[in-house]
Design a protein around this motif. Sequence first.
Motif, PDB file in Angstrom:
ATOM      1  N   ASP A  80       0.829  -1.204   0.000  1.00 59.80           N
ATOM      2  CA  ASP A  80       0.000   0.000   0.000  1.00 59.80           C
ATOM      3  C   ASP A  80       0.863   1.254   0.000  1.00 59.80           C
ATOM      4  OD1 ASP A  80       0.910  -0.485   2.546  1.00 59.80           O
ATOM      5  OD2 ASP A  80      -1.043  -0.399   3.515  1.00 59.80           O
ATOM      6  N   ALA A 150      -5.681   6.863   5.156  1.00 59.94           N
ATOM      7  CA  ALA A 150      -5.547   6.378   6.536  1.00 59.94           C
ATOM      8  C   ALA A 150      -6.590   5.314   6.851  1.00 59.94           C
ATOM      9  CB  ALA A 150      -5.687   7.546   7.512  1.00 59.94           C
ATOM     10  N   GLN A 151      -6.189   4.375   7.705  1.00 58.85           N
ATOM     11  CA  GLN A 151      -7.130   3.414   8.283  1.00 58.85           C
ATOM     12  C   GLN A 151      -7.267   3.741   9.765  1.00 58.85           C
ATOM     13  OE1 GLN A 151      -6.502  -0.722   7.446  1.00 58.85           O
ATOM     14  NE2 GLN A 151      -5.924  -0.361   5.321  1.00 58.85           N
ATOM     15  N   SER A 166      -3.813   5.082  11.252  1.00 59.96           N
ATOM     16  CA  SER A 166      -2.654   4.404  10.671  1.00 59.96           C
ATOM     17  C   SER A 166      -2.520   4.775   9.193  1.00 59.96           C
ATOM     18  CB  SER A 166      -2.817   2.892  10.829  1.00 59.96           C
ATOM     19  OG  SER A 166      -1.757   2.194  10.239  1.00 59.96           O
ATOM     20  N   LEU A 167      -1.281   4.883   8.723  1.00 55.91           N
ATOM     21  CA  LEU A 167      -1.005   5.250   7.338  1.00 55.91           C
ATOM     22  C   LEU A 167      -0.257   4.115   6.632  1.00 55.91           C
ATOM     23  CD1 LEU A 167       0.123   8.977   7.764  1.00 55.91           C
ATOM     24  CD2 LEU A 167      -2.011   8.151   6.732  1.00 55.91           C
ATOM     25  N   PRO A 168      -0.311   4.081   5.296  1.00 59.74           N
ATOM     26  CA  PRO A 168       0.408   3.040   4.556  1.00 59.74           C
ATOM     27  C   PRO A 168       1.880   2.974   4.951  1.00 59.74           C
ATOM     28  CG  PRO A 168      -1.022   4.245   3.076  1.00 59.74           C
ATOM     29  CD  PRO A 168      -1.071   4.972   4.392  1.00 59.74           C
ATOM     30  N   VAL A 170       3.142   1.966   7.745  1.00 62.45           N
ATOM     31  CA  VAL A 170       3.382   2.021   9.183  1.00 62.45           C
ATOM     32  C   VAL A 170       3.160   0.639   9.788  1.00 62.45           C
ATOM     33  CG1 VAL A 170       2.643   3.086  11.364  1.00 62.45           C
ATOM     34  CG2 VAL A 170       2.784   4.454   9.281  1.00 62.45           C
ATOM     35  N   HIS A 173      -0.293  -1.787  10.125  1.00 68.02           N
ATOM     36  CA  HIS A 173      -1.219  -0.828   9.517  1.00 68.02           C
ATOM     37  C   HIS A 173      -2.667  -1.308   9.637  1.00 68.02           C
ATOM     38  CE1 HIS A 173      -2.921   2.123   6.928  1.00 68.02           C
ATOM     39  NE2 HIS A 173      -2.934   1.396   5.819  1.00 68.02           N
ATOM     40  N   GLY A 174      -3.491  -0.496  10.253  1.00 66.81           N
ATOM     41  CA  GLY A 174      -4.917  -0.753  10.323  1.00 66.81           C
ATOM     42  C   GLY A 174      -5.374  -1.693  11.414  1.00 66.81           C
ATOM     43  N   ALA A 202       2.107   4.198  14.750  1.00 70.48           N
ATOM     44  CA  ALA A 202       0.945   5.074  14.644  1.00 70.48           C
ATOM     45  C   ALA A 202       0.634   5.820  15.939  1.00 70.48           C
ATOM     46  CB  ALA A 202      -0.279   4.279  14.205  1.00 70.48           C
ATOM     47  N   ALA A 227       5.372   7.078   9.942  1.00 70.34           N
ATOM     48  CA  ALA A 227       4.934   6.781  11.308  1.00 70.34           C
ATOM     49  C   ALA A 227       4.695   8.063  12.093  1.00 70.34           C
ATOM     50  CB  ALA A 227       5.975   5.913  12.016  1.00 70.34           C
ATOM     51  N   ALA A 230       1.466   9.534  11.019  1.00 67.05           N
ATOM     52  CA  ALA A 230       0.332   8.801  11.583  1.00 67.05           C
ATOM     53  C   ALA A 230       0.161   9.106  13.059  1.00 67.05           C
ATOM     54  CB  ALA A 230       0.535   7.297  11.368  1.00 67.05           C
TER      55      ALA A 230
END
Length: 332
Positions: A80, A150-151, A166-168, A170, A173-174, A202, A227, A230
Amino acid sequence: MDPRSEVLLRQAERFTGPVLLAGLPADGLLGTLPQASGWGWNAADHAVLAGRFGQRCHFGTEPPPTEVAAAVLYLPKAKDLAAYLLDALAAKLPGRMLYLVGEKRGGIEGSARLLQTYGTPRKLDSARHCQLWQVEVEHAPAAPSLPPLAQRFGVAAPGGELQVVSLPGVFSHGRLDRGTALLLDHLDNLPAGHILDFGCGAGVIGALIKRRYPSNRVSLLDVDAFAIAAATLTLQANGLEGELICADGIDGAPALLDGIVSNPPFHSGVHTHYEATENLLLKSAEHLEIRGEIRLVANSFLRYPPLLESAFGHCETLAQRDGFRIYRARKG
């Protein structure tokens, strides 16, 4: 030199002009390509490159605004993140060349399919267990924005659910990983004062500490710019304050800390690295006040207690579950 950079040098005639090297490792490639510039998001690599090549190196989650004739992306581990970075580069390159280089075991062949969004990709080279792909950007996307990617997920916490952003790219993630979940259950009786969340990702640990101990000063440190971005969003989502530090390991941390709390990293890309965590364990006492403590979670198979015992004279295990252990050591 990194094997991916060696593959680029096999095709050096393609990169003699103003080309942007994204995700460039800390090697000497810029020294052989005098018109090239670098863009990265790893503070450790950037510190080395900036020390050697100065303003030719850029840092952050967005590409530099300068115009370039072409760009190369060193394939990151997270797909991602690769998709975001390719869109960010392709948006700058309508009608120009975009290259993707990566290790075979890192999934370069499958990831090269992402280039089909912009045109017709072709493989230029295969050597050093790596591949180099090229595409002329016929269909340039709009420049992507990170926040929509972001998730968000919730974590049960005293005072109400904590919202994590959370960002791609990191870590975890999610979702909340099992090691962090165990650590969050064992944050009782932290010292008062200044607490560092080392390898913050995150920002879930640092944010929860600030929620539980609002009078404490909390700093969050990570080597990765994504990171830190996030963690910034996580703090904002919960109305919390914290100091964000993007730096190369514990050497970039503040002095005179009262506590260090961490789910420390031991993976980087497709390779396994322990140096950052070992450096943390051996040097953390130098950053702590007397009676300050370090508390961390780690896979049970990792031999961290001897390192803590070497630095502090002791190490205790607070809990273990699901293949993880919580360790604590206090300074004299």
